[in-house]
Enzyme design. Structure first.
Site, PDB file in Angstrom:
ATOM      1  N   CYS A 158      -4.123  54.017  58.115  1.00 50.80           N
ATOM      2  CA  CYS A 158      -3.950  53.639  59.529  1.00 50.80           C
ATOM      3  C   CYS A 158      -2.689  52.788  59.759  1.00 50.80           C
ATOM      4  O   CYS A 158      -2.060  52.869  60.816  1.00 50.80           O
ATOM      5  CB  CYS A 158      -5.181  52.904  60.038  1.00 50.80           C
ATOM      6  SG  CYS A 158      -5.783  51.631  58.915  1.00 50.80           S
ATOM      7  N   HIS A 251      -3.524  48.484  65.623  1.00 47.60           N
ATOM      8  CA  HIS A 251      -2.580  47.921  64.649  1.00 47.60           C
ATOM      9  C   HIS A 251      -1.190  47.891  65.288  1.00 47.60           C
ATOM     10  O   HIS A 251      -0.698  48.908  65.780  1.00 47.60           O
ATOM     11  CB  HIS A 251      -2.495  48.791  63.398  1.00 47.60           C
ATOM     12  CG  HIS A 251      -3.708  48.739  62.510  1.00 47.60           C
ATOM     13  ND1 HIS A 251      -4.782  47.907  62.717  1.00 47.60           N
ATOM     14  CD2 HIS A 251      -3.996  49.428  61.371  1.00 47.60           C
ATOM     15  CE1 HIS A 251      -5.673  48.083  61.753  1.00 47.60           C
ATOM     16  NE2 HIS A 251      -5.230  49.006  60.935  1.00 47.60           N
TER      17      HIS A 251
HETATM   18  P1  NAP Z   1     -18.128  51.400  56.428  1.00 50.71           P
HETATM   19  O1  NAP Z   1     -18.274  51.054  57.845  1.00 50.71           O
HETATM   20  O2  NAP Z   1     -18.432  50.377  55.388  1.00 50.71           O
HETATM   21  O3  NAP Z   1     -19.065  52.711  56.143  1.00 50.71           O
HETATM   22  C1  NAP Z   1     -19.247  53.205  54.855  1.00 50.71           C
HETATM   23  C2  NAP Z   1     -20.016  54.539  54.849  1.00 50.71           C
HETATM   24  O4  NAP Z   1     -20.075  54.999  53.494  1.00 50.71           O
HETATM   25  C3  NAP Z   1     -21.456  54.423  55.357  1.00 50.71           C
HETATM   26  O5  NAP Z   1     -21.793  55.609  56.042  1.00 50.71           O
HETATM   27  C4  NAP Z   1     -22.242  54.350  54.039  1.00 50.71           C
HETATM   28  O6  NAP Z   1     -23.575  54.849  54.137  1.00 50.71           O
HETATM   29  C5  NAP Z   1     -21.436  55.303  53.185  1.00 50.71           C
HETATM   30  N1  NAP Z   1     -21.693  55.107  51.761  1.00 50.71           N
HETATM   31  C6  NAP Z   1     -21.648  53.951  51.060  1.00 50.71           C
HETATM   32  N2  NAP Z   1     -21.998  54.198  49.774  1.00 50.71           N
HETATM   33  C7  NAP Z   1     -22.248  55.526  49.681  1.00 50.71           C
HETATM   34  C8  NAP Z   1     -22.668  56.385  48.635  1.00 50.71           C
HETATM   35  N3  NAP Z   1     -22.895  55.924  47.397  1.00 50.71           N
HETATM   36  N4  NAP Z   1     -22.826  57.708  48.895  1.00 50.71           N
HETATM   37  C9  NAP Z   1     -22.595  58.188  50.135  1.00 50.71           C
HETATM   38  N5  NAP Z   1     -22.219  57.419  51.180  1.00 50.71           N
HETATM   39  C10 NAP Z   1     -22.050  56.116  50.944  1.00 50.71           C
HETATM   40  O7  NAP Z   1     -16.654  51.918  56.091  1.00 50.71           O
HETATM   41  P2  NAP Z   1     -15.543  52.523  57.101  1.00 50.71           P
HETATM   42  O8  NAP Z   1     -14.727  51.439  57.690  1.00 50.71           O
HETATM   43  O9  NAP Z   1     -16.182  53.532  58.002  1.00 50.71           O
HETATM   44  O10 NAP Z   1     -14.577  53.262  56.061  1.00 50.71           O
HETATM   45  C11 NAP Z   1     -14.975  54.455  55.416  1.00 50.71           C
HETATM   46  C12 NAP Z   1     -13.776  55.041  54.683  1.00 50.71           C
HETATM   47  O11 NAP Z   1     -12.730  55.300  55.612  1.00 50.71           O
HETATM   48  C13 NAP Z   1     -13.192  54.107  53.615  1.00 50.71           C
HETATM   49  O12 NAP Z   1     -12.728  54.892  52.520  1.00 50.71           O
HETATM   50  C14 NAP Z   1     -12.014  53.465  54.332  1.00 50.71           C
HETATM   51  O13 NAP Z   1     -11.007  53.054  53.431  1.00 50.71           O
HETATM   52  C15 NAP Z   1     -11.537  54.615  55.216  1.00 50.71           C
HETATM   53  N6  NAP Z   1     -10.784  54.211  56.415  1.00 50.71           N
HETATM   54  C16 NAP Z   1     -11.260  53.289  57.303  1.00 50.71           C
HETATM   55  C17 NAP Z   1     -10.515  52.964  58.441  1.00 50.71           C
HETATM   56  C18 NAP Z   1     -10.991  51.995  59.498  1.00 50.71           C
HETATM   57  O14 NAP Z   1     -10.235  51.780  60.463  1.00 50.71           O
HETATM   58  N7  NAP Z   1     -12.196  51.423  59.399  1.00 50.71           N
HETATM   59  C19 NAP Z   1      -9.285  53.574  58.646  1.00 50.71           C
HETATM   60  C20 NAP Z   1      -8.833  54.536  57.732  1.00 50.71           C
HETATM   61  C21 NAP Z   1      -9.594  54.839  56.627  1.00 50.71           C
HETATM   62  P3  NAP Z   1     -24.861  53.830  54.277  1.00 50.71           P
HETATM   63  O15 NAP Z   1     -24.890  53.405  55.707  1.00 50.71           O
HETATM   64  O16 NAP Z   1     -26.009  54.702  53.925  1.00 50.71           O
HETATM   65  O17 NAP Z   1     -24.636  52.691  53.330  1.00 50.71           O
END
Ligand code: NAP
Length: 359
Positions: A158, A251
């Site tokens: 991002c 951002h």
């Molecule tokens: P988040 O809010 O912490 O959500 C994490 C997700 O992963 C939840 O659905 C969780 O499921 C799932 N998860 C965790 N452990 C798992 C497992 N062992 N098997 C399958 N699913 C699992 O994180 P987020 O901010 O959405 O980010 C997710 C990804 O996108 C990351 O790789 C991050 O680097 C990337 N990203 C985020 C952003 C942003 O702006 N937030 C931007 C670009 C990229 P449960 O609810 O069941 O635990």
């Protein structure tokens, strides 16, 4: 356009929730199923994610009662029901690599938000307005994976989605050096002010791994396909500092740039105004009509006022002026969970669908 059935892997998370809201009434994509960790398996979406719903619009009615799958244990079941999946999970890098390859090998294409495969050299990392041609590498990737249909395509981090779009149409002037300081919203860490109260009235001068991504990813996005691999561009030299700031979404980047052939201010403004990419030509559903938007006012762009421009898919730029050490400096802004995350992935999926990669 035919309708494609899709799954959201990591549906309960911050990015997954964005996918759910963006796909609720999508003209081409129908959300068929949702998956997350084993903790969520068997719960309805409302039970698993209702209490941590962080979007300003309500959870889509059509998804509330969907029963969640286990993203790892149920790969074959999921792959048999959908045309492709969006993936945004919080797991270890090697686990994500293995998970995404397992979906691809089950002939289920993956459009990913995760960073794990961004530097796999036959995985395209695409900002659809900038390097749509990189999806042609999928042919080589399928040969490596031994798949007919399955592949992995990723979007970039991002942080780079504010300044790389602004620099891209200026490459014809030979960009030599770039200094970018980013001021990044807390939703980029999957957080809100409720879940991260320490960020109120605060600034943290460190985001793990972010500066390396911000300096290296643009070079892959500007790279070329050679012998079945994406080879990174050699220039420009990019240095960054990435700070976490008390902003919910959006951002901002303060950018300094030096050129081989210094353009005039008017030439730069004209490049931004006239720039349009393949998503605009194809009129993809999530393509902003005007990708780059320049503000003449000195106090713009502002995160709160401008991040939602064109559904959070446009980039805002302001304060272009000459600098004493670099040629020019300016400020730009993009919405980190829309253009920078789920929205960017949906636009990439629209490009892939329009080019027949899910058929
Ligand atoms: P988040 O809010 O912490 O959500 C994490 C997700 O992963 C939840 O659905 C969780 O499921 C799932 N998860 C965790 N452990 C798992 C497992 N062992 N098997 C399958 N699913 C699992 O994180 P987020 O901010 O959405 O980010 C997710 C990804 O996108 C990351 O790789 C991050 O680097 C990337 N990203 C985020 C952003 C942003 O702006 N937030 C931007 C670009 C990229 P449960 O609810 O069941 O635990």
């Amino acid at each position: 356009m035919k309708k494609y059935n899709v799954g959201i892997i990591g549906a309960t998370g911050m990015v997954g929730q964005r996918f759910a809201t963006l796909l609720e009434n999508h003209p081409w994509f129908n959300v068929k199923l949702l998956a997350a960790s084993p903790r969520s398996k068997g719960k309805t979406y409302e039970e698993a994610a209702g209490s941590r719903w962080a979007m300003t619009t309500p959870m889509p009615e059509s998804m509330k009662n969907m029963v969640l799958y286990d993203a790892t244990a149920d790969i074959n079941e999921i792959a048999s029901q959908v045309d492709f999946v969006f993936c945004a999970v919080d797991m270890k890098k090697d686990e994500i690599k293995a998970l995404e390859e397992a979906y691809a090998k089950a002939e289920c294409p993956v459009v990913s938000n995760n960073s794990a495969h961004r530097f796999t050299d036959d995985v395209p990392m695409v900002v659809p307005e900038i390097n749509p041609d990189h999806i042609e590498i999928i042919k080589s990737q399928r040969e490596r994976l031994g798949t007919k249909k399955g592949f992995i395509a990723v979007k970039s981090n991002c942080s780079i989605q504010s300044y790389v779009p602004a620099l891209h149409p200026l490459r014809k002037f030979g960009i030599k050096n770039v200094l970018a300081c980013t001021y990044q919203a807390i939703s980029g860490a999957g957080k809100t002010f409720e879940t991260w109260p320490e960020m109120v009235d605060n600034l943290i001068p460190y985001i793990g791994g972010e500066e390396e991504k911000s300096e290296q990813e643009p070079l892959k996005v500007w790279g070329t396909i050679e012998n079945g691999k994406i080879v990174k561009a050699q220039t420009p030299n990019i240095t960054t500092q990435c700070l976490r700031v008390p902003v919910s979404n959006g951002h901002t980047a303060a950018v300094f740039v030096t050129f081989e052939n210094k353009p005039s201010k008017e030439e730069i403004l004209q490049c931004w105004k006239e720039f349009a990419g393949v998503p605009q030509e194809l009129e993809l559903p999530h393509a902003p009509k005007q990708f780059l938007n320049y503000f003449e006012e000195n106090d713009r762009p502002q995160a709160k006022l401008d991040r939602d421009m064109e559904g959070g898919m446009a980039v805002s730029i302001g304060r272009l002026r000459e600098d004493t050490q670099y040629d020019y400096k300016f400020v730009c802004l993009s919405h980190n969970t829309l253009r920078g995350a789920a929205g960017g992935a949906v636009l990439l999926a629209e490009l892939l669908a329009a080019k027949g990669y899910f058929d």
